[in-house]
Design an enzyme around this catalytic site. Sequence first.
Site, short mmCIF file in Angstrom:
data_model
loop_
_atom_site.label_atom_id
_atom_site.label_comp_id
_atom_site.label_asym_id
_atom_site.label_seq_id
_atom_site.Cartn_x
_atom_site.Cartn_y
_atom_site.Cartn_z
N ARG A 172 0.85 -1.18 0.00
CA ARG A 172 0.00 0.00 0.00
C ARG A 172 0.88 1.23 0.00
O ARG A 172 1.94 1.25 0.63
CB ARG A 172 -0.94 0.03 1.22
N HIS B 112 -1.79 -0.30 -9.72
CA HIS B 112 -2.21 -1.45 -8.92
C HIS B 112 -2.62 -2.62 -9.82
O HIS B 112 -3.69 -3.22 -9.66
CB HIS B 112 -3.36 -1.07 -7.99
N GLU C 299 -4.49 6.18 -3.64
CA GLU C 299 -4.73 5.66 -4.99
C GLU C 299 -6.20 5.42 -5.29
O GLU C 299 -6.60 5.35 -6.46
CB GLU C 299 -3.95 4.36 -5.19
#
Length: 360
Positions: free
Chosen positions: A272, A321, A301
Amino acid sequence: LRNGVTTMRDVKVLNIQRMSPAETERVKAISSAIQYTNAAGWYDGEIRDTWPEFNSNRYLLPDANGEGTREERDALLAETEVVLGGWPFPLDLRARAPKLKWFHQRPAGASNLMLGDLWNSDVTVTTSRGYGNTLPIAEYAITGILHFAKGLERTFVDQAHAQFDHTAYKPLLIEGKTMLVIGAGGIGLDVGRLAAGLGMRVIGTRRTPPAVGERLPAGFSEIRTPDALMNMLPESDFIAVCCQWTPATTNLINAQTLAAMKPGGILVNVARGEIIDETALADSLDAGHLRGAALDVYTGEFAGPPPERLWNHPKILITPHTSGMTDVNRHRAIEVLCENMDRYLKGEPLINVIDWEAGY
């Protein structure tokens, strides 16, 4: 007794996460005691109204605006005991589901739930931690290391100028280098195994390392507790951040830890964004202390794009991601869900329960 046969009590299960027909049938086949209601997509309109537009556009189908009335959706939640959910999710589930006992989230990361009222509640919450697409994520981490170790970031500069600068690449030999895996869990174990296969010495940290005399995971020469991190950084050429995001790991990688890293080191983050102080990271790259950083995640994000400094930095490889995406789906979320559903019906302890104090 039902027809002379001992049966489990009926349990109302509400699914609000899209699952394949085959996965749905696997859940329903566990027991006739499951009263299964499929409401996948019903709450998408609420999600659009309560989550940032950037998030909704990324994770919801383009034409997904929910189904049923608010009263109908509330009625489903009011009577359910088990909710099968995913990402994103209605933020007020606990308040609307007074009978809710267990929520299972398909993703592996517990931090996804921090914004909702399930976090730190009396509801048992489980995740798919360790059952996700860990191998492709590990492959991404190795790819990020190789990208900067071989100087491939220079290709964009050379192509833009249509001229090679042979002296700028300065490629490294991978064999014999030390890889530090922060968070030697599901993803981290695969990172370590792949790194060792390339001839690296692999060390790692995790909250509960193997006991003395216990066999280390494949590829690892050493695993220590997180409080040993500062002692391990100076000997590490490459670092892969694979740990859970918790209060204890927020800004774990900061100016102090970055300064402790070996000069010319390469950092990869597949966990993360909030685990890294991104300003300190950019400063370290600007100063030439680090060689490069590959980031599949960044702070905030789910709310918007990366900050300009990360987006435009020549020593940062940043992706949206996508490390877990692959042509071969190895995500085993249905397995942990079915295991836990069987356990729940039998009154046995569930696996992968979030420890609110630990944060995952």
